[in-house]
Design a protein around this motif. Sequence first.
Motif, PDB file in Angstrom:
ATOM      1  N   MET A   5       0.875  -1.176   0.000  1.00  0.00           N
ATOM      2  CA  MET A   5       0.000   0.000   0.000  1.00  0.00           C
ATOM      3  C   MET A   5       0.902   1.212   0.000  1.00  0.00           C
ATOM      4  N   ARG A   6       0.353   2.376  -0.397  1.00  0.00           N
ATOM      5  CA  ARG A   6       1.173   3.584  -0.273  1.00  0.00           C
ATOM      6  C   ARG A   6       0.314   4.759   0.161  1.00  0.00           C
ATOM      7  N   PHE A   7       0.933   5.628   0.945  1.00  0.00           N
ATOM      8  CA  PHE A   7       0.251   6.865   1.349  1.00  0.00           C
ATOM      9  C   PHE A   7       1.087   8.055   0.900  1.00  0.00           C
ATOM     10  N   PRO A   8       0.453   9.117   0.356  1.00  0.00           N
ATOM     11  CA  PRO A   8      -0.981   9.190   0.146  1.00  0.00           C
ATOM     12  C   PRO A   8      -1.459   8.209  -0.919  1.00  0.00           C
ATOM     13  N   ASP A   9      -2.694   7.674  -0.703  1.00  0.00           N
ATOM     14  CA  ASP A   9      -3.341   6.857  -1.723  1.00  0.00           C
ATOM     15  C   ASP A   9      -4.153   7.829  -2.585  1.00  0.00           C
ATOM     16  N   ARG A  10      -3.626   8.103  -3.775  1.00  0.00           N
ATOM     17  CA  ARG A  10      -4.203   9.175  -4.602  1.00  0.00           C
ATOM     18  C   ARG A  10      -5.469   8.749  -5.325  1.00  0.00           C
ATOM     19  N   SER A  11      -5.901   7.480  -5.120  1.00  0.00           N
ATOM     20  CA  SER A  11      -7.049   6.984  -5.896  1.00  0.00           C
ATOM     21  C   SER A  11      -8.390   7.371  -5.273  1.00  0.00           C
ATOM     22  N   TYR A  48      -2.968  19.077  -4.846  1.00  0.00           N
ATOM     23  CA  TYR A  48      -2.148  19.966  -4.002  1.00  0.00           C
ATOM     24  C   TYR A  48      -0.654  19.697  -4.236  1.00  0.00           C
ATOM     25  N   LEU A  49      -0.278  18.416  -4.260  1.00  0.00           N
ATOM     26  CA  LEU A  49       1.147  18.072  -4.441  1.00  0.00           C
ATOM     27  C   LEU A  49       1.636  18.489  -5.831  1.00  0.00           C
ATOM     28  N   GLU A  50       0.739  18.358  -6.804  1.00  0.00           N
ATOM     29  CA  GLU A  50       1.118  18.752  -8.179  1.00  0.00           C
ATOM     30  C   GLU A  50       1.019  20.259  -8.396  1.00  0.00           C
ATOM     31  N   LEU A 108      -6.158  16.382   5.817  1.00  0.00           N
ATOM     32  CA  LEU A 108      -6.554  15.556   4.658  1.00  0.00           C
ATOM     33  C   LEU A 108      -5.638  14.339   4.509  1.00  0.00           C
ATOM     34  N   PHE A 109      -4.312  14.548   4.679  1.00  0.00           N
ATOM     35  CA  PHE A 109      -3.382  13.409   4.610  1.00  0.00           C
ATOM     36  C   PHE A 109      -3.760  12.373   5.677  1.00  0.00           C
ATOM     37  N   SER A 110      -4.090  12.858   6.880  1.00  0.00           N
ATOM     38  CA  SER A 110      -4.453  11.923   7.947  1.00  0.00           C
ATOM     39  C   SER A 110      -5.772  11.214   7.607  1.00  0.00           C
ATOM     40  N   ASN A 140      -6.882  10.526   4.776  1.00  0.00           N
ATOM     41  CA  ASN A 140      -6.585   9.560   3.713  1.00  0.00           C
ATOM     42  C   ASN A 140      -6.076   8.242   4.322  1.00  0.00           C
ATOM     43  N   ARG A 141      -5.332   8.353   5.434  1.00  0.00           N
ATOM     44  CA  ARG A 141      -4.914   7.107   6.108  1.00  0.00           C
ATOM     45  C   ARG A 141      -6.121   6.474   6.802  1.00  0.00           C
ATOM     46  N   TRP A 142      -6.901   7.316   7.507  1.00  0.00           N
ATOM     47  CA  TRP A 142      -8.046   6.765   8.239  1.00  0.00           C
ATOM     48  C   TRP A 142      -9.034   6.059   7.310  1.00  0.00           C
ATOM     49  N   ASP A 173       4.306   2.032   1.901  1.00  0.00           N
ATOM     50  CA  ASP A 173       5.241   3.057   1.447  1.00  0.00           C
ATOM     51  C   ASP A 173       4.765   4.391   2.036  1.00  0.00           C
ATOM     52  N   ARG A 174       5.366   4.851   3.119  1.00  0.00           N
ATOM     53  CA  ARG A 174       5.029   6.053   3.895  1.00  0.00           C
ATOM     54  C   ARG A 174       3.758   5.846   4.734  1.00  0.00           C
ATOM     55  N   TYR A 175       3.758   6.495   5.902  1.00  0.00           N
ATOM     56  CA  TYR A 175       2.593   6.366   6.797  1.00  0.00           C
ATOM     57  C   TYR A 175       2.516   7.643   7.631  1.00  0.00           C
ATOM     58  N   SER A 213       5.623  10.113   7.955  1.00  0.00           N
ATOM     59  CA  SER A 213       5.806  11.111   6.889  1.00  0.00           C
ATOM     60  C   SER A 213       4.876  12.288   7.150  1.00  0.00           C
ATOM     61  N   GLY A 214       3.651  11.973   7.563  1.00  0.00           N
ATOM     62  CA  GLY A 214       2.681  13.044   7.828  1.00  0.00           C
ATOM     63  C   GLY A 214       3.239  14.045   8.822  1.00  0.00           C
ATOM     64  N   VAL A 215       3.774  13.533   9.926  1.00  0.00           N
ATOM     65  CA  VAL A 215       4.293  14.416  10.979  1.00  0.00           C
ATOM     66  C   VAL A 215       5.577  15.107  10.503  1.00  0.00           C
ATOM     67  N   ALA A 216       6.472  14.342   9.871  1.00  0.00           N
ATOM     68  CA  ALA A 216       7.764  14.916   9.466  1.00  0.00           C
ATOM     69  C   ALA A 216       7.574  16.040   8.437  1.00  0.00           C
ATOM     70  N   PHE A 217       6.679  15.839   7.466  1.00  0.00           N
ATOM     71  CA  PHE A 217       6.517  16.849   6.411  1.00  0.00           C
ATOM     72  C   PHE A 217       5.803  18.099   6.921  1.00  0.00           C
ATOM     73  N   THR A 218       4.722  17.921   7.698  1.00  0.00           N
ATOM     74  CA  THR A 218       4.021  19.135   8.158  1.00  0.00           C
ATOM     75  C   THR A 218       4.842  19.870   9.203  1.00  0.00           C
ATOM     76  N   SER A 219       5.495  19.142  10.108  1.00  0.00           N
ATOM     77  CA  SER A 219       6.236  19.838  11.168  1.00  0.00           C
ATOM     78  C   SER A 219       7.512  20.484  10.620  1.00  0.00           C
ATOM     79  N   ARG A 246       5.400  19.715  -5.042  1.00  0.00           N
ATOM     80  CA  ARG A 246       5.591  20.453  -3.797  1.00  0.00           C
ATOM     81  C   ARG A 246       6.518  19.646  -2.888  1.00  0.00           C
ATOM     82  N   TYR A 247       7.290  20.271  -2.077  1.00  0.00           N
ATOM     83  CA  TYR A 247       8.198  19.644  -1.086  1.00  0.00           C
ATOM     84  C   TYR A 247       9.489  19.114  -1.715  1.00  0.00           C
ATOM     85  N   GLU A 248       9.569  19.061  -3.059  1.00  0.00           N
ATOM     86  CA  GLU A 248      10.747  18.429  -3.672  1.00  0.00           C
ATOM     87  C   GLU A 248      11.876  19.440  -3.858  1.00  0.00           C
TER      88      GLU A 248
HETATM   89  P1  DGP Z   1       5.107  10.087  -2.698  1.00  0.00           P
HETATM   90  O1  DGP Z   1       3.846   9.741  -3.459  1.00  0.00           O
HETATM   91  O2  DGP Z   1       5.629   8.973  -1.811  1.00  0.00           O
HETATM   92  O3  DGP Z   1       6.154  10.748  -3.555  1.00  0.00           O
HETATM   93  O4  DGP Z   1       4.646  11.209  -1.600  1.00  0.00           O
HETATM   94  C1  DGP Z   1       4.073  12.400  -1.981  1.00  0.00           C
HETATM   95  C2  DGP Z   1       4.632  13.579  -1.238  1.00  0.00           C
HETATM   96  O5  DGP Z   1       3.795  13.879  -0.125  1.00  0.00           O
HETATM   97  C3  DGP Z   1       6.032  13.444  -0.686  1.00  0.00           C
HETATM   98  O6  DGP Z   1       6.731  14.672  -0.909  1.00  0.00           O
HETATM   99  C4  DGP Z   1       5.825  13.220   0.795  1.00  0.00           C
HETATM  100  C5  DGP Z   1       4.563  13.969   1.074  1.00  0.00           C
HETATM  101  N1  DGP Z   1       3.761  13.377   2.160  1.00  0.00           N
HETATM  102  C6  DGP Z   1       3.461  12.076   2.325  1.00  0.00           C
HETATM  103  N2  DGP Z   1       2.618  11.919   3.365  1.00  0.00           N
HETATM  104  C7  DGP Z   1       2.397  13.166   3.855  1.00  0.00           C
HETATM  105  C8  DGP Z   1       1.601  13.654   4.918  1.00  0.00           C
HETATM  106  O7  DGP Z   1       0.907  12.918   5.616  1.00  0.00           O
HETATM  107  N3  DGP Z   1       1.614  15.003   5.136  1.00  0.00           N
HETATM  108  C9  DGP Z   1       2.339  15.857   4.358  1.00  0.00           C
HETATM  109  N4  DGP Z   1       2.287  17.162   4.640  1.00  0.00           N
HETATM  110  N5  DGP Z   1       3.109  15.410   3.330  1.00  0.00           N
HETATM  111  C10 DGP Z   1       3.126  14.091   3.090  1.00  0.00           C
END
Ligand code: DGP
Length: 210
Positions: free
Chosen positions: A40-46, A56-58, A71-73, A75-77, A96-98, A101-107, A150-152
């Motif tokens: 599985m992977r998060f975010p699940d964009r489907s 948003y990411l694009e 919204l990211f959270s 998506n996991r729930w 792949d990510r959980y 990542s949510g906490v690390a990216f937003t914080s 975004r974030y890259e």
């Molecule tokens: P990926 O599809 O694995 O390339 O992830 C998409 C991007 O979103 C990547 O830069 C990491 C970020 N990301 C993943 N999960 C979360 C999240 O829960 N919150 C935030 N803010 N960013 C996230």
Amino acid sequence: MACKRGALIVLEGVDKAGKTTQCKKLVKALELSGRPAEMMRFPDRSTTIGQLISAYLEKKSDLEDHTVHLLFSANRWELVPLMKKKLEQGTTLVVDRYAFSGVAFTSAKPGFCLDWCKSPDVGLPKPDLVMFLQLNPSEAAQRGQFGEERYENSVFQNRVQQRFEELMKDTSVNWKVIDASQSIDNVHTSIQDHSLNAINAAQETQLGTL
Ligand code: DGP
């Protein structure tokens, strides 16, 4: 006798660390050894929420930072019922990510503390194992350019890395740090060893919550 539950295994790490490649290799190896496994992977964009996140990411849409965190959270729930069902059926989930990542990216954004960032994910299924693929930012940069999402960018990814290091101090989570600078096969061997241990241990314990 009830069937033994699968393990919830998560791979985390900064961009270019090889998470997706390693998730796929692990699922294949587990299946070949007769252990049911799915990726599985998060975010699940489907999903509907996942599509908002994807736009948003694009950079096709802008969302307020707290809103997108929730919204990211969400998506996991929304995937929790499916995850629980699969785990109960004995399938190991390689994710792949959980929430980490949510906490690390937003914080890594200004004005967000770890505690606020963690709160929406409290109660999610707790991984039996979280492997952090460690790769220093200069090596990651040599693996290719960041994309357009975004974030890259390196400044932000460095802050994300620091946040992950904070999160890894939490001893209530079964963190394993993997040196992602090794060859793909060597990384895979380490990941497989840790995963087999976690799968065996999961059979003796109940699924916890974050
Ligand atoms: P990926 O599809 O694995 O390339 O992830 C998409 C991007 O979103 C990547 O830069 C990491 C970020 N990301 C993943 N999960 C979360 C999240 O829960 N919150 C935030 N803010 N960013 C996230």
